[in-house]
Design a protein around this motif. Structure first.
Motif, PDB file in Angstrom:
ATOM      1  N   THR A   1      -8.224  -0.958   1.821  1.00 42.43           N
ATOM      2  CA  THR A   1      -7.226  -0.999   0.747  1.00 42.43           C
ATOM      3  C   THR A   1      -5.858  -1.520   1.175  1.00 42.43           C
ATOM      4  O   THR A   1      -5.091  -1.980   0.334  1.00 42.43           O
ATOM      5  CB  THR A   1      -7.039   0.405   0.152  1.00 42.43           C
ATOM      6  OG1 THR A   1      -6.549   1.281   1.183  1.00 42.43           O
ATOM      7  CG2 THR A   1      -8.339   0.940  -0.409  1.00 42.43           C
TER       8      THR A   1
ATOM      9  N   ASP B   1      -3.983   7.650   2.672  1.00 41.83           N
ATOM     10  CA  ASP B   1      -4.423   6.502   1.876  1.00 41.83           C
ATOM     11  C   ASP B   1      -4.520   5.208   2.675  1.00 41.83           C
ATOM     12  O   ASP B   1      -4.876   4.172   2.124  1.00 41.83           O
ATOM     13  CB  ASP B   1      -3.464   6.284   0.698  1.00 41.83           C
ATOM     14  CG  ASP B   1      -3.508   7.441  -0.294  1.00 41.83           C
ATOM     15  OD1 ASP B   1      -4.563   8.087  -0.388  1.00 41.83           O
ATOM     16  OD2 ASP B   1      -2.485   7.674  -0.950  1.00 41.83           O
TER      17      ASP B   1
ATOM     18  N   GLY C   1       0.822  -1.206   0.000  1.00 39.92           N
ATOM     19  CA  GLY C   1       0.000   0.000   0.000  1.00 39.92           C
ATOM     20  C   GLY C   1       0.851   1.249   0.000  1.00 39.92           C
ATOM     21  O   GLY C   1       2.074   1.212   0.055  1.00 39.92           O
TER      22      GLY C   1
END
Length: 274
Positions: free
Chosen positions: A271, A266, A260
């Motif tokens: 994710t 983020d 990642g």
């Protein structure tokens, strides 16, 4: 500045193995991996135990292997080497006193390659003549200096390994301490272990080696201990104010995952790979 350190390549007659691994194959793999991923390196240094038995054929094969590489290669000798046999193949690497020592100008300061070989011994030695040579070289430069040698100057705490460390380490250390403001890092091999620490105020490090690996068996009082850990080499990144040393386990055959983004915004449970 980027430097590469390989150590303890232990070349043998082709086909002979150490710990079930073929040193010539592993050396070629190490070179291939290092030069593929780091073709911008300023120098590659091999810190000793170039041959397993000090055979001239190993040094001839080494000379042929490194002669056409895109990155310049510099050599130290270790306890498994034979100095006179090595010098018969690499005569230009000898100093005025007959030791395998030299100085290399780098984009950042200088590298100094030391000879810690001693006859009929696996231990290391750095006699008064060699210490005087090093003291003179350090007096001549403003630094920074990066030292490369085979034997470890600091005890590992593993009894059989410490029997074959640099025997006159404190005398060597007196020279180091005198010039420690100039010396950025000491790089050694010999132990087949990833090591780091400091010696008279100067940081040091060592990678595992390109063929067989050691193991930190602190309970073993008699024998050196081996393992099947991955073969590796070091990538050294240096600037005016820092030195970073990476241990690259090129023998690793598993998956490399990209987990990642490093950006905090983020990061979330959906994710990020875990």
């Amino acid at each position: 500045m980027k430097l590469l350190q390989l150590t303890d390549i232990h070349l043998t007659a082709p086909g002979e193995t150490i710990g079930g691994r073929e040193p010539n194959d592993n050396f070629r793999k190490a070179l291939g991996h290092a030069l593929t991923h780091h073709p911008d390196a300023d120098a590659l240094v091999i810190t000793g135990d170039l041959s397993d038995w000090g055979d001239r054929a190993d040094y001839l094969r080494l000379k042929e292997t490194i002669s056409g590489l895109s990155v310049p290669v510099h050599l130290c000798i270790g306890n498994h080497d034979e100095r006179d046999v090595f010098v018969s193949v690499f005569p230009d690497l000898v100093d005025d006193n007959g030791f395998v020592q030299s100085v290399l100008d780098l984009p950042l300061g200088q590298a100094i390659f030391l000879d810690t070989w001693g006859a009929n011994s696996h231990a290391g030695y750095y006699c008064e003549t060699r210490r005087s040579w090093l003291d003179e070289r350090l007096n001549e430069t403003a630094g920074p200096v990066f030292l490369f040698m085979h034997h470890n100057p600091v005890p590992t705490g593993i009894a059989p390994m410490d029997k074959i460390m640099l025997q006159d380490a404190e005398e060597f250390g007196n020279v180091i301490e005198k010039h420690r403001a100039k010396i950025r890092h000491i790089f050694h091999g010999h132990c087949h272990l990833p090591l780091s620490g400091s010696f008279h105020g100067v940081p040091f490090s060592a990678p595992r080696g390109t063929n067989h690996a050691g193991w930190p068996d602190f309970a073993n009082e008699t024998n050196l201990s081996a393992s099947d850990l991955n073969e590796c080499y070091s990538v050294i990144l240096a600037s005016e104010t820092s030195v970073m040393v990476h241990l690259v386990e090129y023998g690793y055959q598993g998956e490399v995952r990209r987990e990642g983004s490093p950006d905090y915004a983020d990061w979330n449970r959906l994710t990020m790979v875990r």
